[in-house]
Enzyme design. Structure first.
Site, PDB file in Angstrom:
ATOM      1  N   MET A   1       4.505  28.588  -1.814  1.00 27.72           N
ATOM      2  CA  MET A   1       5.815  28.952  -2.373  1.00 27.72           C
ATOM      3  C   MET A   1       6.512  29.943  -1.442  1.00 27.72           C
ATOM      4  SD  MET A   1       5.437  28.854  -6.486  1.00 27.72           S
ATOM      5  CE  MET A   1       4.813  30.500  -6.669  1.00 27.72           C
ATOM      6  N   GLY A   2       6.058  30.019  -0.190  1.00 26.16           N
ATOM      7  CA  GLY A   2       6.702  30.906   0.780  1.00 26.16           C
ATOM      8  C   GLY A   2       6.281  32.343   0.616  1.00 26.16           C
TER       9      GLY A   2
ATOM     10  N   HIS B   1       2.002  35.315   4.033  1.00 27.50           N
ATOM     11  CA  HIS B   1       1.251  36.464   4.540  1.00 27.50           C
ATOM     12  C   HIS B   1      -0.012  35.945   5.232  1.00 27.50           C
ATOM     13  CE1 HIS B   1      -1.215  35.693   1.035  1.00 27.50           C
ATOM     14  NE2 HIS B   1      -0.188  35.914   0.221  1.00 27.50           N
TER      15      HIS B   1
ATOM     16  N   SER C   1      -1.226  39.007  -1.556  1.00 30.04           N
ATOM     17  CA  SER C   1      -0.440  38.206  -2.490  1.00 30.04           C
ATOM     18  C   SER C   1       1.027  38.414  -2.170  1.00 30.04           C
ATOM     19  CB  SER C   1      -0.719  38.670  -3.929  1.00 30.04           C
ATOM     20  OG  SER C   1       0.308  38.215  -4.802  1.00 30.04           O
TER      21      SER C   1
ATOM     22  N   HIS D   1      -1.942  33.054   3.635  1.00 31.87           N
ATOM     23  CA  HIS D   1      -1.416  31.704   3.872  1.00 31.87           C
ATOM     24  C   HIS D   1      -1.758  31.237   5.292  1.00 31.87           C
ATOM     25  CE1 HIS D   1       1.628  33.139   0.791  1.00 31.87           C
ATOM     26  NE2 HIS D   1       1.232  32.014   0.249  1.00 31.87           N
TER      27      HIS D   1
ATOM     28  N   ASP E   1      -6.524  32.122  -6.011  1.00 33.27           N
ATOM     29  CA  ASP E   1      -6.176  31.433  -7.258  1.00 33.27           C
ATOM     30  C   ASP E   1      -7.320  30.478  -7.588  1.00 33.27           C
ATOM     31  OD1 ASP E   1      -3.364  32.351  -7.841  1.00 33.27           O
ATOM     32  OD2 ASP E   1      -3.127  31.640  -5.796  1.00 33.27           O
TER      33      ASP E   1
HETATM   34  O1  PAF Z   1      -0.378  28.612  -4.962  1.00 32.66           O
HETATM   35  C1  PAF Z   1       0.837  28.367  -4.849  1.00 32.66           C
HETATM   36  O2  PAF Z   1       1.525  28.923  -4.013  1.00 32.66           O
HETATM   37  C2  PAF Z   1       1.489  27.348  -5.775  1.00 32.66           C
HETATM   38  O3  PAF Z   1       0.923  27.401  -7.043  1.00 32.66           O
HETATM   39  C3  PAF Z   1       1.448  25.915  -5.224  1.00 32.66           C
HETATM   40  C4  PAF Z   1       0.026  25.412  -5.057  1.00 32.66           C
HETATM   41  C5  PAF Z   1       2.152  25.863  -3.873  1.00 32.66           C
HETATM   42  C6  PAF Z   1       2.168  24.963  -6.184  1.00 32.66           C
HETATM   43  O4  PAF Z   1       3.486  25.350  -6.379  1.00 32.66           O
END
Ligand code: PAF
Length: 284
Positions: A30-31, A34, A185, A37, A150
């Site tokens: 979702m952008g 950090h 996060s 990601h 998550d």
């Molecule tokens: O973890 C996330 O950023 C979101 O839940 C995802 C997996 C991109 C789905 O929108």
């Protein structure tokens, strides 16, 4: 150079041109990217020939009183990070393209998504599974990487993929942390100075419980209470749950046995909701 695909049509055209045998790795996000990601991107690169990321702040997974409107969207900085990491393509669709007027189908996993975040964020995982299945159908990746921070989302997506025979391999990337233990996060930017100072207690509570487990404690209720006692050191932390769960089904357990346990915590610090978790190894 990262190719930016701004709608489903350009994504489909790009996907159709990939040669047979090219292994495609996918990192949905979702952008507000950090280092967590970027470690998923690195994992995807190691597991595939070509990597595509997506940035889509999915309205379906936010509750009415959650942070959809203020969710950070530093898109230029995100693109720079993806470029620097050598990501081949970025899917950056609009809400209208993803959910055209009249869209009325949702995808729901009904077991693993029930407890923990599912219990306090009704509809959240239905929004996640709906968008992730759509993304999988559009991108058609061979492998997709999700963050262990998550852990419940990982478990729900693994179930969905298994139950619906989605032809994609799911990998989990390890939790990345600040030096003081706070899990990275996108929501950490919301924390006030005081809340940021208290936030590492979440990780400390997990570590303290892991130490109690190492010392022989197996009773799930006692372990959770040890975690809660650590968080009680700060009155800034409003605990939503602190739970010891079966690592696969996420069902409740009385004792930690052969298959280990997932320690999972969620708490509010001011208006910011943070989650963290730790996997306890099982008895052998
Ligand atoms: O973890 C996330 O950023 C979101 O839940 C995802 C997996 C991109 C789905 O929108």
């Amino acid at each position: 150079m990262t190719l930016i695909l701004r709608d489903k049509a350009s994504l489909r055209a790009w996907r159709a041109k990939l040669t047979e045998g090219t292994r495609l790795g996918f990192v949905p996000t979702m952008g507000a990217l950090h280092a967590g990601h970027m470690s998923l991107v690195a994992q995807a690169r190691a597991a595939a020939d070509i990597v595509i990321a997506s940035i889509f702040v999915n309205p379906l997974q936010f509750g009415p009183n959650e942070d959809l409107s203020r969710y950070p969207r530093p898109i230029e900085a995100d693109i720079e990070k993806l470029e620097a990491a050598g990501v081949d393509a970025l899917f950056l669709p609009s809400v209208e393209d993803m959910y055209p007027t009249g869209a009325s189908t949702m995808v729901e996993e009904t077991l693993v998504s029930g407890p923990l975040c599912g219990a306090v964020r009704p509809g959240h995982f239905r929004g996640v599974t709906t968008v992730v299945l759509k993304l999988f159908n559009l991108v058609q990746p061979h492998v997709a990487v999700f963050g262990q921070k998550d852990a419940q989302q990982c478990a729900v997506i693994e179930r969905m993929v298994r139950d619906l025979d989605v032809p994609v391999e799911i990998l989990r990337g390890p939790i990345m942390r600040e030096a003081d233990g706070l899990a990275l996060s996108s929501r950490n930017v919301y924390l006030s100075v005081e809340d940021r100072a208290a936030a590492p207690l979440l990780h400390q509570s997990l570590q303290t419980v892991a130490a109690a487990y190492e010392a022989g404690e197996r009773d799930a209720e006692k372990l959770a209470q040890i975690g809660l006692d650590v968080l009680a050191q700060s009155d800034r932390i409003k605990v939503q749950y602190w739970e010891v769960r079966d690592p696969e089904s996420l069902g409740g357990i009385a004792r930690v046995g052969a298959s280990g346990a997932l320690l999972a915590v969620a708490a509010h610090l001011g208006t910011t909701r943070l989650i963290d978790n730790l996997l306890l190894g099982g008895d052998v």
